[in-house]
Design an enzyme around this catalytic site. Structure first.
Site, PDB file in Angstrom:
ATOM      1  N   PHE B 210       0.850  -1.191  -0.057  1.00 60.00           N
ATOM      2  CA  PHE B 210      -0.147  -0.044  -0.048  1.00 60.00           C
ATOM      3  C   PHE B 210       0.836   1.233   0.035  1.00 60.00           C
ATOM      4  CE2 PHE B 210      -3.977  -2.123   1.291  1.00 60.00           C
ATOM      5  CZ  PHE B 210      -3.513  -3.203   2.060  1.00 60.00           C
ATOM      6  N   ASP B 211       0.417   2.194  -0.822  1.00 57.28           N
ATOM      7  CA  ASP B 211       1.089   3.675  -0.426  1.00 57.28           C
ATOM      8  C   ASP B 211       0.174   3.985   0.705  1.00 57.28           C
ATOM      9  OD1 ASP B 211      -0.026   7.062  -2.017  1.00 57.28           O
ATOM     10  OD2 ASP B 211       1.858   6.363  -1.017  1.00 57.28           O
ATOM     11  N   GLY B 212       0.817   5.064   1.278  1.00 58.44           N
ATOM     12  CA  GLY B 212       0.495   5.734   2.567  1.00 58.44           C
ATOM     13  C   GLY B 212      -0.751   6.950   2.429  1.00 58.44           C
ATOM     14  N   PHE B 327      -1.392  -0.603  -4.300  1.00 57.55           N
ATOM     15  CA  PHE B 327      -2.385   0.237  -4.341  1.00 57.55           C
ATOM     16  C   PHE B 327      -1.767   1.957  -4.230  1.00 57.55           C
ATOM     17  CE2 PHE B 327      -6.129  -2.307  -4.183  1.00 57.55           C
ATOM     18  CZ  PHE B 327      -5.734  -3.437  -3.415  1.00 57.55           C
TER      19      PHE B 327
END
Lengths: 261, 370
Positions: B210-212, B327
Site C-alpha cells: 500500500f501507498d500511505g 495500491f
C-alpha cells in the site's frame, strides 16, 4: 357467476398470439382507499402494469403489426370485489391502463375464469390464490410490497434457477408445462429487441448452488429459447439484499423443478 | 460406504474425511474403485457477513483484450456473438489472477488451522457483462480451477448496489468510473492495470503493498504538500507527529488482512505468515515517516514492512518485494510500478486526482462491459 366485460378504450389483442396476463384487482387498486370521484388509488401492481404496457409499446414500435403482445386482464377473485365492477372499470379508464377486459368472478369461480380466458400468467398479492391457481396448472406468481418499488420503464422477470423461492408449492406437470410455454413466449418477445435498451430484462438467479448450478440453468433456459440478460449466482448468500437491488416485478420458478442438479 | 457431508472422494478412491480416519475394510476399497468417480466435494463458500469479500471484474480476472476491441469497434451485438461462438475457449489469466490464486492459498491454510471458521476470503465475480457471456466465464473459471462460486452479471446495470449487498471489502475493476462510484459509496476500490511484463510472485504467501497518503491515510498531508511545498509538508508532519492522520479508503482492507494475520499468529505462524503487508511511501524514515507509523499504531494495525523512499521511484522497490497487488493514489507511481512488472492499482481518491493534468477517465471505454 362470471361476467367478462371488454374495455372499449383499449384495442383488443389477437387471442391466438397474445400472451394473456391476468392481474388480481386487489393488486391493481387499493380496495379501501378511494381517491375521490369513485376512483381507486393505485395498488402495488401499478409499476408492473406500466412495465407490461411499455413492452407492448416498444414491440409495436419495432413492428406495428406485431401480434405477440401482452394481453392484460383484470380479474376479481372475491365477491366483494365483484360488487365493485363499475368502480373498477371507471378507475381503469381513469388511469388509462391497457387492460383489454375485466373478469368479474368470485373466490369460487375465478380459477375457472382464468382457464376459460386462456390465461398464461396469473399475478396476485394473495399467497393462497397463487398457490391454488398453480395447483390447477395455471402459471402464477406472487406480488408483494417490493413490487411497488419496481421500475415502470422496464419489465424485469426473475427466473429462480434452483426453485427454492416457493418451497410450499409442488409444481405439477401441467404447471411446469405452463411455465415453459410462457417462458418461451417471453423469450420470443425478448428477441424482438437488441442487447441494450430492452424494455424487458430476463434475470436468472440461483440461490443455493454454485457456478455450475447457474451454468446449468443458463443452458436450460437457452434450450427453451430464452436468452438471459442478467445472472446472479448466490451460492448460499442471503437473497434479500440482492433482491432489493434486482427489483424483479415477479419471480418464476417452475421451469426448473424436476431438473435438479 | 456412505458419504456424509464431511467426506469427499477423489477419483483414485482415497478417502479424505475431515478427521482423516481410514478404518475401512478391504471390500470397501474395492467398491470405492469400482464406483463411478465422484467429483471432490468442494468446500462451501462462507457467509458474506463472516468473510472478507473481494469483488473482481471479468476484465481484471481474465484477459479479454481481443473481445474488448470487438466491443469498441463493432459494438455490443458482435461482441456477444463472438463470446458465444468462443464459449468453450477459456480466457487467459488477467492481472488479478495471481492475486486471486494467492487468496485461495491463504484460504487453504486457514481451513487447515481453523476448519470450522468462516473467516476466509470470498472472491465474487462482479461484472457488467451480459449473461450471454456467462457460460464462457463459468467455463474459464472451471478450466483454471478457481474457487469462485458467486457472481453477478449485471447486463449493463451498475454493480454498486450489489457490492453493498455483498458487503464487499474490496472491489477491483478496469473501469475507473465504477471504481470512483464505489469509493464514493465508501467501498474500498481500485482500478487495476496490466503490468508490462510478468513478474513471478509467491504461490503460498499473499503480499499486499500500500501507498500511505490518500490510500491508507487521508489526503490531508498531501494537500499541504501540493499547496505549500515540501518544506511546509515536513514542518507540518513534525508538528503533528502525535496526531493520527485520518483514515483513507483502503484502511479497512488492511484491517481485514490484519484480522486474518492474527489468526495465523495465534497458531505460531508469525515469521512465515501466509499474509504479508507492506507500506511503500514517498515519506522519509527520518522525518515524516514517524507520523505514518504512529497513526497505524494508534489504529491498532500492524504493517510487516514499511519502506520509506523519501521520494525515490517505487518501481525498483516493488520489484524486490514482489507483491501480488500494489495500491497507490498517483498514476505516476502506478505506471512506474506496472512498467517493472508489478500489478498496480490506482485508487482515484484525494487531491492528487484534481491536480493531475492527464484525464483519469477515458470516456470512450466507460460503457464497455467489464
Amino acid at each position: 357467476m362470471v361476467s367478462t366485460v371488454q374495455n372499449t378504450d383499449v384495442k383488443q389483442k389477437e387471442s391466438d398470439h397474445a400472451v394473456v396476463v391476468a392481474v388480481a384487482s386487489r393488486a391493481v387498486f387499493e380496495p379501501e382507499a378511494q381517491g375521490g370521484d369513485n376512483v381507486y388509488a393505485e395498488g402495488v401492481a401499478f409499476p408492473l402494469l406500466q412495465a407490461l404496457q411499455k413492452v407492448n409499446e416498444r414491440l409495436l414500435e419495432e413492428n406495428s403489426a406485431e401480434s405477440l403482445l401482452f394481453d392484460i386482464v383484470l380479474i376479481t377473485t372475491d365477491s366483494q370485489q365483484q360488487q365493485q365492477s363499475s368502480h373498477l372499470i371507471s378507475s381503469t379508464k381513469h388511469y388509462g391502463l391497457e387492460v383489454s377486459r375485466f373478469c368479474f368472478s368470485t373466490e369460487e369461480d375465478f380459477i375457472e375464469s382464468l382457464l376459460q380466458n386462456n390465461v398464461q400468467l396469473f399475478l396476485s398479492t394473495d399467497r393462497n390464490e397463487v398457490s391454488q391457481t398453480s395447483q390447477k396448472g395455471v402459471l402464477s406468481a406472487l406480488l408483494d410490497e417490493y413490487t411497488t418499488s419496481c421500475p415502470s420503464e422496464q419489465l424485469r422477470v426473475l427466473f429462480c434457477g434452483d426453485a427454492v423461492i416457493r418451497p410450499d408449492t409442488n409444481p405439477t406437470p401441467a404447471s411446469r408445462q405452463a411455465a415453459q410455454s410462457f417462458s418461451a413466449q417471453l423469450g420470443k418477445m425478448r428477441q424482438r429487441f437488441g442487447m441494450s435498451d430492452s424494455p424487458l430484462s430476463i434475470v436468472l438467479m440461483t440461490s443455493c448452488g454454485g457456478r455450475d448450478s447457474c451454468g446449468g440453468a443458463l443452458r436450460t433456459l437457452r434450450s427453451l429459447g430464452i436468452s438471459v440478460d442478467e445472472a446472479y449466482c448466490l451460492a448460499g448468500s442471503p437473497r434479500g439484499p440482492i433482491l432489493s437491488v434486482l427489483r424483479p416485478h415477479f419471480v418464476l420458478s417452475d421451469c426448473f423443478s424436476g431438473l435438479e442438479d | 460406504m456412505s458419504l456424509n457431508t464431511g467426506q469427499s472422494l477423489t477419483v483414485s478412491g482415497q478417502d479424505l474425511t475431515k478427521n482423516g480416519s481410514s478404518s475401512r475394510a478391504p471390500w470397501e476399497d474395492a467398491r470405492t474403485v469400482l464406483k463411478p468417480s465422484t467429483p471432490t466435494r468442494k468446500p462451501k463458500p462462507p457467509k458474506p457477513e463472516n468473510a472478507i469479500t473481494i469483488a473482481v471484474s471479468a476484465r481484471v480476472l481474465f484477459t479479454m483484450e481481443k473481445e474488448q476491441q470487438i466491443y469498441e469497434q463493432q459494438g455490443m451485438e458482435d461482441y456477444i456473438k463472438y463470446q458465444v461462438e468462443h464459449e468453450t475457449e477459456p480466457f487467459s489469466p488477467g492481472p488479478a489472477f495471481s492475486f486471486v490464486k494467492a487468496l485461495e492459498a491463504v484460504n487453504t491454510q486457514l481451513r487447515e488451522l481453523y476448519p470450522e471458521s468462516e473467516e476466509l476470503f470470498d472472491v465474487v465475480l462482479m461484472t457488467n457483462n451480459h449473461a450471454n457471456v456467462g457460460l464462457r466465464l463459468i467455463n474459464t473459471i472451471n478450466h483454471h480451477q478457481l474457487f469462485i462460486e458467486r457472481f453477478c452479471m449485471t447486463g449493463g446495470n451498475s454493480p454498486i448496489g450489489y457490492l453493498k449487498a455483498y458487503h464487499a471489502n474490496l472491489y477491483l475493476s478496469a473501469d475507473p468510473i465504477k471504481v470512483r462510484e464505489a469509493l464514493e459509496e465508501g467501498i474500498a476500490a481500485a482500478t487495476m492495470f496490466t503490468p508490462e511484463k510478468i513478474m513471478e510472485v509467491s504461490e503460498t504467501q499473499l503480499r499486499v503493498a500500500f501507498d500511505g497518503d490518500a490510500v491508507l491515510f487521508s489526503d490531508e498531508s498531501e494537500r499541504i504538500y501540493k499547496a505549500h511545498g515540501l518544506d511546509k509538508f515536513f514542518e507540518h508532519e513534525k508538528a503533528h507527529e502525535n496526531k493520527p492522520l485520518d483514515h483513507g479508503p483502503l484502511k479497512c482492507f488492511l484491517e481485514a488482512l490484519g484480522k486474518l494475520q492474527k489468526k495465523f499468529y495465534a497458531k505460531g505462524q508469525r515469521m512465515d505468515c501466509p499474509i504479508r503487508t507492506y507500506l511503500v511511501t514517498a515519506r522519509s524514515a527520518a522525518s515524516s515517516g514517524t507520523r505514518a507509523l504512529k497513526t497505524l499504531r494508534s489504529w491498532g494495525l500492524e504493517i510487516d514492512e514499511a519502506l520509506f523512499l523519501a521520494g525515490a521511484p517505487k518501481g525498483p522497490m516493488l520489484e524486490k518485494i514482489r507483491p501480488h497487488i500494489f495500491f497507490d493514489d498517483q498514476m505516476f507511481h502506478v505506471e512506474g510500478a506496472a512498467e517493472m512488472g508489478t500489478v498496480a492499482c490506482h485508487v482515484p481518491y484525494g487531491i492528487a486526482q484534481r491536480v493531475t493534468k492527464r484525464g483519469i477517465w477515458d470516456k470512450d471505454t466507460s460503457s464497455a462491459p467489464k
